[in-house]
Design an enzyme around this catalytic site. Structure first.
Site, mmCIF file in Angstrom:
data_model
loop_
_atom_site.group_PDB
_atom_site.id
_atom_site.type_symbol
_atom_site.label_atom_id
_atom_site.label_comp_id
_atom_site.label_asym_id
_atom_site.label_seq_id
_atom_site.Cartn_x
_atom_site.Cartn_y
_atom_site.Cartn_z
ATOM 1 N N GLU A 116 0.838 -1.213 0.000
ATOM 2 C CA GLU A 116 0.000 0.000 0.000
ATOM 3 C C GLU A 116 0.873 1.264 0.000
ATOM 4 O OE1 GLU A 116 -3.043 -0.147 -0.603
ATOM 5 O OE2 GLU A 116 -3.885 -1.975 0.237
ATOM 6 N N ARG A 120 0.445 3.708 -3.226
ATOM 7 C CA ARG A 120 -0.279 4.964 -2.972
ATOM 8 C C ARG A 120 0.677 6.136 -2.734
ATOM 9 N NH1 ARG A 120 -5.919 3.320 0.111
ATOM 10 N NH2 ARG A 120 -5.808 1.117 -0.347
ATOM 11 N N ASP A 243 -5.085 -9.642 -8.309
ATOM 12 C CA ASP A 243 -5.335 -8.698 -9.405
ATOM 13 C C ASP A 243 -4.129 -7.978 -10.020
ATOM 14 O OD1 ASP A 243 -5.086 -7.296 -7.010
ATOM 15 O OD2 ASP A 243 -7.003 -6.245 -7.134
ATOM 16 N N GLU A 412 -12.570 0.043 -10.190
ATOM 17 C CA GLU A 412 -12.172 -0.858 -11.281
ATOM 18 C C GLU A 412 -13.051 -0.764 -12.528
ATOM 19 O OE1 GLU A 412 -12.011 -1.572 -8.091
ATOM 20 O OE2 GLU A 412 -9.851 -1.887 -7.888
ATOM 21 N N THR A 499 -1.033 0.891 -10.345
ATOM 22 C CA THR A 499 -2.318 0.274 -9.995
ATOM 23 C C THR A 499 -3.199 1.192 -9.157
ATOM 24 O OG1 THR A 499 -3.356 -1.759 -9.179
ATOM 25 C CG2 THR A 499 -1.515 -0.895 -7.891
HETATM 26 C C1 DMJ Z 1 -6.478 0.134 -5.145
HETATM 27 O O1 DMJ Z 1 -5.746 0.441 -3.996
HETATM 28 C C2 DMJ Z 1 -5.610 -0.486 -6.197
HETATM 29 O O2 DMJ Z 1 -6.243 -0.387 -7.419
HETATM 30 C C3 DMJ Z 1 -5.275 -1.922 -5.903
HETATM 31 O O3 DMJ Z 1 -4.518 -2.522 -6.902
HETATM 32 C C4 DMJ Z 1 -6.533 -2.720 -5.703
HETATM 33 N N1 DMJ Z 1 -7.548 -2.097 -4.974
HETATM 34 C C5 DMJ Z 1 -7.662 -0.684 -4.748
HETATM 35 C C6 DMJ Z 1 -8.947 -0.088 -5.281
HETATM 36 O O4 DMJ Z 1 -10.024 -0.885 -5.303
#
Ligand code: DMJ
Length: 516
Positions: A116, A120, A243, A412, A499
């Site tokens: 995270e 982020r 994912d 998503e 992501t």
């Molecule tokens: C985000 O923090 C990122 O996209 C992560 O890869 C998966 N989930 C959350 C959002 O749903």
């Protein structure tokens, strides 16, 4: 630098793009674009008034909370920073920058999630540097990357899942394939910026460990032993814990200007495995979904897998990713039309394009609820309550509502709608996006400020949970903004989104990759 979004465009070279060449130029819809900006101001404004600097915001109670007992590291500020920059919100952006300059400290003793914090916070700082060239973000990003880096040197084959940023030490724990396989875009760009080749080689070596451990069908069970680098007996899925590993296979190939064929191969193998083992259609309406594979029993050392019908909202990222993959790894030449012509794609490209567009339609069907919002998990098949939807929310009638029933401001589906819009120019995707935006405005908006998780998407009036996820500002609203913007903003042949939707540049590496 002028940060007015209307002025801020990346100049295109005619004819070298699959997204925004002169004939494929997609024009801004100013009214809808402005509505998204207003939503961002509503979310950010409440946070800034009540909880500036806290990691996360609770909109009902108007309080902030931190992810560590030793204080926060500005999750919300850094995650939201590039969105406000792109939206041209000068005053908000400048106050956020001041906070980063004067108050952001990574000297925190708590245990922070490696994954995270990387996607982020490190991703947000790197993207802010890429967009603005402001050296403040470069030095903060490199400081943070150096503090996270010890996770790669904690004595295990795979990176530690948590890190104490103050004492710069990784802490062991189980790791998911998404956690260990979603650090590479950030650490490779940090390596390019800093010249620290360790950032590159240690994050890259994770990929070679994964490749060696992959089973024959090339699909990754979601959990790995950090100490040995082998897979545990766990599910295979494209949702939580799985994912972004698949997302980064494609994006690692794109990030380095398609110079590393190993990622193309790993991506193509994984998509083949998904097509052979995981894609299912509902019997009545033929809705395409991606099943989850659970290990059941072993026959002579070979695991047998059971296909489950649950699909998390998270899986909807795959729709756009397949379409992006079809027009890059699955294209016969570097440039394709918008939308791509069948003859511009290979057989696998056509297959992936078709699966991506069908999956996106199924994801839209899961928005056919009382609120127009999709649940966290849709179970595909005949609805036991008698609706003709061909999917249902497991335990929907229970009290309190099941976890499956919530919408937590996730991005998503709009992420995939953004890619579908850019790759096709088909107005249907803008229409879908506007429907979702309207549902968010109607049901998730907290009057006093902020947006919150809806606890049951199929029950009116809605009940809200006191939580505004940071990815609502970094991803959901950014992708919605980009859908209604001019396509010259962040062209897909110049950037990759990490992501967490932080745009990073595509570059030819100056560091020689070792994994091939
Ligand atoms: C985000 O923090 C990122 O996209 C992560 O890869 C998966 N989930 C959350 C959002 O749903």
């Amino acid at each position: 630098m002028d940060i007015t979004s209307q002025d801020w465009t990346i100049k295109k070279k005619p004819g070298d793009t699959n997204s925004a060449g002169p004939s494929n130029h997609l024009k801004v819809d100013r009214v809808k674009q402005q509505a998204v900006v207003d939503a961002f101001k509503h979310a950010w404004g409440a946070y800034e008034r009540n909880a500036m600097g806290s990691d996360e915001f609770s909109p009902h109670s108007g309080r902030g909370m931190n992810f560590s007992i030793d204080g926060g590291i500005g999750y919300t500020v850094v995650d939201a920073l590039d969105t406000m920059y792109l939206m041209g919100l000068k005053a908000e952006y400048s106050r956020a920058r001041d906070w980063i300059q004067d108050s952001l400290s990574f000297d925190r003793r708590g245990q922070f999630s490696t994954f995270e914090t990387t996607i982020r916070v490190l991703g947000g700082l790197l993207s802010a540097y890429y967009l603005t060239s402001d050296p403040l973000y470069r030095s903060k990003a490199i400081d943070l990357a150096e503090r996270i880096y010890p996770v790669f040197e904690s004595g295990s084959v795979l990176p530690a899942s948590h890190v104490n940023l103050a004492i710069r030490k990784g802490a062991p724990g189980t790791a998911s394939i998404a956690e260990v396989g979603t650090l590479q875009l950030e650490f490779k760009y940090a390596a390019e910026l800093s010249g620290n080749t360790d950032f590159w080689y240690r994050s890259e070596s994770v990929m070679s460990t994964i490749k060696k451990a992959l089973p024959g069908h090339k699909l990754a069970p979601i959990f790995m032993e950090v100490s040995t680098g082998s897979f545990t007996n766990s599910e295979i899925r494209l949702g939580s814990n799985g994912d972004s590993y698949y997302e980064y296979l494609l994006k690692q190939y794109l990030q380095t200007a398609r110079t590393e064929p190993i990622y193309k191969k790993m991506y193509e193998d994984a998509m083949q495995g998904i097509h052979e083992n995981m894609i299912r259609k509902t019997p009545k309406k033929e809705l395409t979904y991606i099943s989850q594979l659970s290990p059941t029993y072993m026959v002579k050392g070979v695991v047998k897998w059971h296909n489950g019908n649950r699909q998390e909202h998270l899986v909807c990222f795959l729709a756009g990713s397949l379409m992006l993959g079809a027009t890059t790894t699955g294209a016969v030449s570097k440039t394709v039309s918008v939308p791509p012509l069948a003859e511009e794609l290979t057989a696998k490209g056509r297959r992936d394009w078709s699966t991506g567009t069908s999956l996106l339609e199924s994801c839209m069907r899961t928005h056919e609820t009382a609120t127009g919002l999709s649940p966290e998990v849709a179970s595909f098949g005949t609805d036991p309550s008698g609706s003709d939807r061909d999917w249902f929310i497991d335990g929907s009638g229970n009290s309190p509502p099941p976890y499956d029933a919530r919408y937590m401001l996730r991005p998503e589906t709009v992420e995939s709608l953004f890619l579908a819009w850019r790759l096709t120019g088909d107005e249907r995707y803008r229409t879908y996006a506007w429907k979702i935006f309207t549902a968010i405005e109607t049901h998730c908006k907290v009057k006093e400020g902020g947006y919150a998780t809806v606890l049951h998407v199929d029950k009116l009036p809605v009940r809200l949970e006191d939580k505004q996820e940071t990815f609502f500002l970094s991803e959901t609203l950014k992708y919605l903004y980009l859908i209604f913007s001019d396509s010259s903003l962040l062209p897909l042949d110049e950037i990759v989104f990490n992501t967490e939707a932080h745009p990073l540049p595509i570059f030819k590496p100056t560091i020689k990759p070792k994994f091939s």
